[in-house]
Design an enzyme around this catalytic site. Structure first.
Site, PDB file in Angstrom:
ATOM      1  N   HIS A 115     -45.575   5.193  23.424  1.00 33.07           N
ATOM      2  CA  HIS A 115     -46.326   4.298  22.544  1.00 33.07           C
ATOM      3  C   HIS A 115     -45.472   4.026  21.301  1.00 33.07           C
ATOM      4  O   HIS A 115     -45.606   4.717  20.297  1.00 33.07           O
ATOM      5  CB  HIS A 115     -47.648   4.988  22.159  1.00 33.07           C
ATOM      6  CG  HIS A 115     -48.629   4.101  21.476  1.00 33.07           C
ATOM      7  ND1 HIS A 115     -49.982   4.194  21.684  1.00 33.07           N
ATOM      8  CD2 HIS A 115     -48.472   3.115  20.558  1.00 33.07           C
ATOM      9  CE1 HIS A 115     -50.610   3.294  20.938  1.00 33.07           C
ATOM     10  NE2 HIS A 115     -49.713   2.632  20.232  1.00 33.07           N
TER      11      HIS A 115
ATOM     12  N   GLU B 105     -47.423   1.603  25.893  1.00 34.32           N
ATOM     13  CA  GLU B 105     -48.655   1.238  25.194  1.00 34.32           C
ATOM     14  C   GLU B 105     -48.306   0.662  23.828  1.00 34.32           C
ATOM     15  O   GLU B 105     -47.288   1.051  23.236  1.00 34.32           O
ATOM     16  CB  GLU B 105     -49.489   2.473  24.853  1.00 34.32           C
ATOM     17  CG  GLU B 105     -49.856   3.363  25.964  1.00 34.32           C
ATOM     18  CD  GLU B 105     -50.488   4.651  25.429  1.00 34.32           C
ATOM     19  OE1 GLU B 105     -51.116   5.313  26.246  1.00 34.32           O
ATOM     20  OE2 GLU B 105     -50.331   4.981  24.230  1.00 34.32           O
TER      21      GLU B 105
ATOM     22  N   HIS C 262     -56.848   9.803  25.607  1.00 34.35           N
ATOM     23  CA  HIS C 262     -56.998  10.232  24.211  1.00 34.35           C
ATOM     24  C   HIS C 262     -57.823  11.516  24.117  1.00 34.35           C
ATOM     25  O   HIS C 262     -58.965  11.559  24.545  1.00 34.35           O
ATOM     26  CB  HIS C 262     -57.620   9.168  23.293  1.00 34.35           C
ATOM     27  CG  HIS C 262     -56.892   9.116  21.978  1.00 34.35           C
ATOM     28  ND1 HIS C 262     -57.049  10.071  21.019  1.00 34.35           N
ATOM     29  CD2 HIS C 262     -55.950   8.265  21.508  1.00 34.35           C
ATOM     30  CE1 HIS C 262     -56.247   9.797  20.009  1.00 34.35           C
ATOM     31  NE2 HIS C 262     -55.559   8.708  20.275  1.00 34.35           N
TER      32      HIS C 262
HETATM   33  N1  PXP Z   1     -53.949   6.302  25.296  1.00 35.45           N
HETATM   34  C1  PXP Z   1     -53.606   5.613  24.177  1.00 35.45           C
HETATM   35  C2  PXP Z   1     -53.838   4.151  24.145  1.00 35.45           C
HETATM   36  C3  PXP Z   1     -53.022   6.283  23.087  1.00 35.45           C
HETATM   37  O1  PXP Z   1     -52.694   5.592  21.987  1.00 35.45           O
HETATM   38  C4  PXP Z   1     -52.781   7.656  23.178  1.00 35.45           C
HETATM   39  C5  PXP Z   1     -52.109   8.366  22.037  1.00 35.45           C
HETATM   40  O2  PXP Z   1     -50.825   7.837  21.840  1.00 35.45           O
HETATM   41  C6  PXP Z   1     -53.155   8.323  24.355  1.00 35.45           C
HETATM   42  C7  PXP Z   1     -53.744   7.629  25.391  1.00 35.45           C
HETATM   43  C8  PXP Z   1     -52.935   9.794  24.539  1.00 35.45           C
HETATM   44  O3  PXP Z   1     -53.724  10.501  23.629  1.00 35.45           O
HETATM   45  P1  PXP Z   1     -53.448  12.047  23.370  1.00 35.45           P
HETATM   46  O4  PXP Z   1     -52.100  12.133  22.710  1.00 35.45           O
HETATM   47  O5  PXP Z   1     -54.571  12.469  22.468  1.00 35.45           O
HETATM   48  O6  PXP Z   1     -53.460  12.734  24.698  1.00 35.45           O
END
Ligand code: PXP
Length: 238
Positions: free
Chosen positions: A43, A70, A190
């Site tokens: 990301h 992402e 997330h």
């Molecule tokens: N999905 C998206 C769109 C995110 O922005 C993130 C964090 O970068 C994640 C998934 C993964 O989240 P986590 O780091 O809390 O596992």
């Protein structure tokens, strides 16, 4: 079967702390795949505080499973993604400078913008996923944007799971059913972790992919990345 995509942003964050190449992000991505990860997620954010735009092509060159980028589709992001052509792009409505993604798209409000941008990726052979709240109405309007998949924001689920997991999952089940009606694939991510993952995967019909970063990399400090990937895969298959 739900695939595990490992988000390696935190590895880049540690690397950037010293301005050298330790840990080696590219080797780490390869190792994650060797240990069983079924995808690699990154990301890049506008300030490049973890993943940098110049990490994208070297990662694309080595990732053999699924490479998912992402981010908020500003001009630079769109240009880089079209250049690198990952397997999947996940569009996130983050304002610049935000600490982490904490909400999904208002698909009704941004429908025109999303339709145009999704088309650009799709004509270049890149699968598109939209980061969404677990809300059947948001899913319904996502169905009119041309997106292939949606990714449910699981931050609220993770918080509420600790209080009342049946309640926490309810909106996700309804929204996933609407995704089936709309012909959309479902991803999620997330704040998923070793405690809340199995319940989520078992409750959501047709969950294609989870992307997990923060908890997984934190767990790796204690157990090592090879063990941790196997532990998460086990939680998914339970
Ligand atoms: N999905 C998206 C769109 C995110 O922005 C993130 C964090 O970068 C994640 C998934 C993964 O989240 P986590 O780091 O809390 O596992």
């Amino acid at each position: 079967m739900t695939r595990l995509s490992v988000n390696i942003n935190k590895v880049a964050l540690i690397r950037n702390a010293r301005g050298e190449n330790m840990p080696n992000l590219i080797q780490f991505a390869k190792d994650c795949e060797d240990y069983g990860a079924q995808g690699i997620t990154v990301h890049p954010r506008p300030d490049e505080r973890h993943i940098r735009y110049d990490d994208l092509q070297p990662l694309k060159d080595v990732v053999k499973t699924e490479f998912n980028i992402e981010g908020y589709p500003n001009e630079k992001f769109v240009e880089k993604v079209l250049e690198v052509k990952p397997h999947q792009v996940t569009l996130v409505p983050d304002p610049p400078g935000v600490l982490t993604s904490s909400e999904g798209w208002d698909t009704a409000k941004h429908k025109g913008f999303l339709i145009d941008i999704i088309e650009k990726f799709k004509v270049n052979g890149i699968r598109v996923s939209l980061f969404l709240e677990a809300d059947p109405e948001a899913v319904k309007s996502a169905g009119q944007t041309g997106t292939d998949r949606i990714e449910f924001y699981t931050g609220h689920y993770a918080k509420n799971f600790l209080k009342n997991k049946e309640n926490a999952i309810e909106s996700h089940i309804l929204a996933a059913k609407e995704a089936i009606n709309q012909g959309l694939g479902v991803n999620a991510g997330h704040d998923l972790n070793l405690d809340n993952l199995t319940y989520y995967v078992n409750a959501i019909p047709n969950l294609l992919e989870v992307s997990i970063g923060h908890a997984l990399i934190s767990d790796a400090l204690y157990y090592g990345i090879e063990n941790v990937i196997k532990m998460y895969l086990h939680k998914i298959s339970q």
